[in-house]
Scaffold this motif. Structure first.
Motif, mmCIF file in Angstrom:
data_model
loop_
_atom_site.group_PDB
_atom_site.id
_atom_site.type_symbol
_atom_site.label_atom_id
_atom_site.label_comp_id
_atom_site.label_asym_id
_atom_site.label_seq_id
_atom_site.Cartn_x
_atom_site.Cartn_y
_atom_site.Cartn_z
ATOM 1 N N UNK A 21 -12.873 -3.595 3.479
ATOM 2 C CA UNK A 21 -12.577 -4.966 3.078
ATOM 3 C C UNK A 21 -11.769 -5.690 4.153
ATOM 4 N N UNK A 69 0.845 -1.206 0.000
ATOM 5 C CA UNK A 69 0.000 0.000 0.000
ATOM 6 C C UNK A 69 0.875 1.249 0.000
ATOM 7 N N UNK A 73 -0.938 -3.191 -14.201
ATOM 8 C CA UNK A 73 -1.438 -2.209 -13.243
ATOM 9 C C UNK A 73 -2.913 -1.955 -13.513
ATOM 10 N N UNK A 78 -11.002 -9.967 -5.654
ATOM 11 C CA UNK A 78 -10.501 -9.519 -4.352
ATOM 12 C C UNK A 78 -11.479 -9.880 -3.243
ATOM 13 N N UNK A 90 2.542 1.563 -3.424
ATOM 14 C CA UNK A 90 1.602 2.022 -4.451
ATOM 15 C C UNK A 90 1.367 3.521 -4.312
ATOM 16 N N UNK A 91 1.240 4.000 -3.067
ATOM 17 C CA UNK A 91 1.014 5.435 -2.849
ATOM 18 C C UNK A 91 2.229 6.237 -3.298
ATOM 19 N N UNK A 130 -1.857 -7.921 -7.194
ATOM 20 C CA UNK A 130 -1.632 -7.305 -5.874
ATOM 21 C C UNK A 130 -2.947 -6.866 -5.240
ATOM 22 N N UNK A 175 -7.003 -0.359 -5.609
ATOM 23 C CA UNK A 175 -5.911 0.533 -5.206
ATOM 24 C C UNK A 175 -5.019 0.806 -6.414
ATOM 25 N N UNK A 176 -5.011 2.061 -6.844
ATOM 26 C CA UNK A 176 -4.162 2.452 -7.966
ATOM 27 C C UNK A 176 -2.693 2.288 -7.620
ATOM 28 N N UNK A 177 -1.881 2.060 -8.663
ATOM 29 C CA UNK A 177 -0.445 1.871 -8.421
ATOM 30 C C UNK A 177 -0.103 0.426 -8.116
ATOM 31 N N UNK A 178 -1.132 -0.425 -7.994
ATOM 32 C CA UNK A 178 -0.887 -1.846 -7.759
ATOM 33 C C UNK A 178 -1.398 -2.656 -8.947
ATOM 34 N N UNK A 211 -10.894 8.050 0.785
ATOM 35 C CA UNK A 211 -11.678 6.958 0.225
ATOM 36 C C UNK A 211 -10.892 5.642 0.243
ATOM 37 N N UNK A 212 -9.600 5.753 -0.135
ATOM 38 C CA UNK A 212 -8.774 4.545 -0.142
ATOM 39 C C UNK A 212 -8.715 3.911 1.254
ATOM 40 N N UNK A 261 4.340 5.377 -5.570
ATOM 41 C CA UNK A 261 4.385 5.296 -7.028
ATOM 42 C C UNK A 261 3.415 6.268 -7.682
ATOM 43 N N UNK A 262 2.221 6.308 -7.119
ATOM 44 C CA UNK A 262 1.180 7.126 -7.756
ATOM 45 C C UNK A 262 1.557 8.594 -7.766
ATOM 46 N N UNK A 280 -4.381 -8.239 -1.704
ATOM 47 C CA UNK A 280 -4.378 -7.235 -0.635
ATOM 48 C C UNK A 280 -4.988 -7.730 0.684
ATOM 49 N N UNK A 301 -13.344 0.520 -6.385
ATOM 50 C CA UNK A 301 -12.462 0.894 -5.279
ATOM 51 C C UNK A 301 -11.233 -0.005 -5.207
ATOM 52 N N UNK A 361 -11.965 2.213 2.011
ATOM 53 C CA UNK A 361 -12.082 0.940 1.293
ATOM 54 C C UNK A 361 -11.270 -0.143 2.010
#
Lengths: 407, 228
Positions: A317, A10, B143, B159, A13-14, B107, B100-103, A309-310, A16-17, B111, B98, A313
């Motif tokens: 989950x 996580x 991605x 997921x 990814x953050x 992945x 996760x961007x960048x993954x 939001x992330x 990277x973004x 998660x 929803x 989420x």
């Protein structure tokens, strides 16, 4: 319940973004750290170099005048016109039983850009306390011992030019053929302008300027005692027999056309004046480090706010709150860690480059050596940042998950 | 994992209005859903379908009443316990995926395993790969940003299914997809729910999709009307 988890994907990814922002934040942290560390390193290097410079100069005796000027002249070889100490005082000093050894310091000529300084043989080894780097002390006129940085090998010859003292009388200068010298020894590095100096017997310097050699015959060994009318000299370096004798000597040569003082004291008081300036400088560096870190912290908090939001989420989950806390904290730790480590190296490099440039210009060596203090500063910046990062991390922790899921 | 039965008693949902008063979304509903069965929840926009699903998932607390999944009364649990319950029992699918961007797709599917494993166990890795293959994702290492909306919803579904949940809750899973992608996603959801025996709750505007589920309820003006 198990505490095992892997928040790294996580965090990665953050990172990277928002690669651009992350790199910019890392750079800011690096610059802030480098500033704090660089200023500290420079300051300590200067202080240490200056303290080293006075090493060996126990007591200076000169004609009454400015102690600061004489210190700068004798220790930093800064060319300046200083009043001469009469030869009679030199004769009194060499007969004084409280003196272990002494050496006049006489200026005059240059060899290329290197000052030629006349001294007594004892000066070369600080009375036997500091061995030469190579070769031996001069034993006769025509021999020279060079400073560590002088580009002459043992056995090479040089001819000094008539420099300072007669520059106005003979504007073109002429070579003193009779004062040609052969290098017989080299001094160890001292970190002072003495590393660039060519050291000749004081007798040679006197004779070149038509002042005799202070001895009864040409065959007399170099150095004290100078029995026949020794000329005046800008300064005499005196090594007392002990601490008590040092204070007695200072007292004894404070009158009758002489001024005795401890150059280390002069340097200390000079640095005391500089101390206030240093504090201002350090304060400014600390303040800008703090400001940059605050800016980094705010941008990071801003980055987190748009990610509510992330986080919702993740909670939805099934992520435990500690997972969010760890992910956010890890992300900030990467930014701060990379920034602080790069800043440490950058500060070190910057201080070393600055010290090199400054030192070359002043012919003083400023040793830049990171110590625990600098590593501690980098660690403190890191720790403060990591602690501060807990705030936005806790914010992410506390948000109710359903809130972030509404569009 | 076999499904969990749901029993709601006197469930009240609502939120406080600015300036006092309360807006009631659900006024004392009691209903049951047998383990492994499937309920379609319909109702006009703003009727509170999402709020009801959030309450059933333990993401928000109801104003009153009980929500029992098996033996567990979910609203009575603390926040950490509800997180743990969701992690162990629930698969959630959202209208807007929803992810996760960048993954990568893989992945994203893995998660949920990282919430309580430093490294995803081999069995979960295999399952993630199998689920993605089942969902028709050709390149799991891509991605998520590079995928179509239909693909993304199928990744989100994979997921939700990773830990073989006993309960599947899907909030408008087809609403933001075109007809063909929506149909594919819905088909996959219904198939895996049936195969695994998970209890499925699905909110949708799509009456054709709702008609395929054995139980249907409509949320309208604070009442939940069961339409068998």
């Amino acid at each position: 319940m198990t505490l095992a988890m892997n928040p790294w994907p996580i965090a990665r990814a953050a990172l990277r973004r928002r690669r651009g922002t992350v790199l910019a934040l890392m750079l800011l942290v690096a610059l802030a750290t480098a500033l704090g560390i660089g200023v500290g390193l420079m300051e300590r290097g200067l202080r240490r170099g200056a303290a080293q410079a006075a090493d060996g100069f126990d007591l200076l005796v000169g004609a009454p005048g400015s102690q600061t000027q004489l210190t700068l002249t004798a220790i930093y070889l800064q060319p300046d016109v200083v009043p001469l100490l009469p030869g009679a005082v030199l004769q009194r000093l060499q007969a004084d039983t409280d003196v272990a050894w002494l050496s006049p310091i006489g200026f005059g000529d240059r060899w290329g850009s290197h000052p030629v300084v006349g001294v007594a043989p004892a000066f070369l080894t600080l009375g036997g306390r500091r061995p030469l780097a190579e070769g031996r002390a001069f034993a006769a006129e025509g021999e020279a011992v060079v400073g560590h940085a002088v580009p002459l090998k043992l056995g090479e010859r040089g001819v000094p030019q008539h420099g300072l003292a007669h520059a106005h009388a003979e504007p073109h200068g002429h070579e003193h053929e009779e004062a040609g010298f052969t290098v017989v020894g080299r001094m160890p590095p001292t970190g002072t302008p003495w590393d660039w100096a060519v050291l000749l017997p004081i007798e040679t310097v006197w004779e070149v300027h038509g002042l005799g050699n202070g001895h009864a015959s040409e065959e007399a060994p170099l150095g004290p005692p100078w029995t026949v009318d020794p000329p005046g000299v800008p300064a005499v370096m005196v090594a007392p027999r002990g601490i008590a004798q040092a204070y007695q000597l200072r007292q004894r040569y404070r009158s009758d056309g002489a001024m005795a003082f401890f150059p280390a004291e002069v340097l200390v008081s000079l640095f005391r004046i500089g101390g206030d300036l240093r504090m201002v400088l350090s304060g400014m560096a600390a303040a800008s480090t703090g400001l940059v870190l605050a800016a980094v912290f705010l941008s990071f908090a801003g980055l987190l706010a748009v990610r509510r939001q992330e986080f919702a989420v993740l909670r939805a989950i099934g992520a435990p709150r500690r997972f969010l806390l760890a992910a956010v904290w890890l992300e900030m730790a990467v930014i701060l860690g990379v920034g602080a480590a790069a800043g440490f190296l950058l500060g070190w490099l910057g201080a070393a480059l600055t010290a090199g440039t400054l030192g070359r210009a002043a012919r003083v060596s400023i040793t830049i050596a990171p110590s625990l203090a600098e590593a501690g500063l980098a660690a403190a910046i890191l720790a403060a940042g990591l602690l501060a990062a807990l705030l936005p991390a806790l914010w992410a922790w506390r948000r109710p998950p359903a809130e972030g899921l509404q569009g | 994992m076999p499904g969990l039965p749901l029993a709601c008693r006197d469930l009240r949902l609502g939120f406080a209005l600015k300036g006092g008063g309360e807006h009631r979304l659900l006024d004392g509903a009691s209903f049951d859903l047998p383990a492994g069965s499937a309920l379609a929840l319909t109702g006009p926009s703003g009727s509170g379908k999402t709020s009801l699903l959030h309450a059933l998932a333990g993401l928000a607390l109801p104003a009153g009443g009980s929500i029992r999944w098996g033996e567990l009364n979910l609203p009575a649990q603390g926040e950490a316990a509800r997180d743990t319950w969701r992690r162990g029992n629930l698969g959630l699918v959202f209208q807007d995926f929803f992810l996760i961007g960048g993954m990568t797709a893989l992945e994203n599917v893995l998660l949920p395993a990282w919430f309580d494993h430093a490294r995803a166990p081999e069995a979960l890795r295999d399952r993630a790969a199998a689920l993605l293959a089942r969902a028709g994702i050709q390149s799991p290492a891509t991605r998520i940003e590079a995928m179509s909306r239909g693909e993304r919803q199928r990744v989100a579904l994979a997921r939700a299914l990773l830990r073989a949940p006993a309960v599947l809750i899907a909030d408008e899973p087809t609403a933001s997809l075109d007809a063909a992608s929506g149909a594919a996603a819905a088909e996959l959801l219904l198939q895996v729910a049936q195969e695994s025996g998970a209890t499925l709750l699905l909110a949708t505007h799509d009456l054709a999709l709702a008609a395929r589920l054995p139980h249907r309820a409509t949320l309208v003006e604070g009442r939940l009307e069961q339409t068998q």
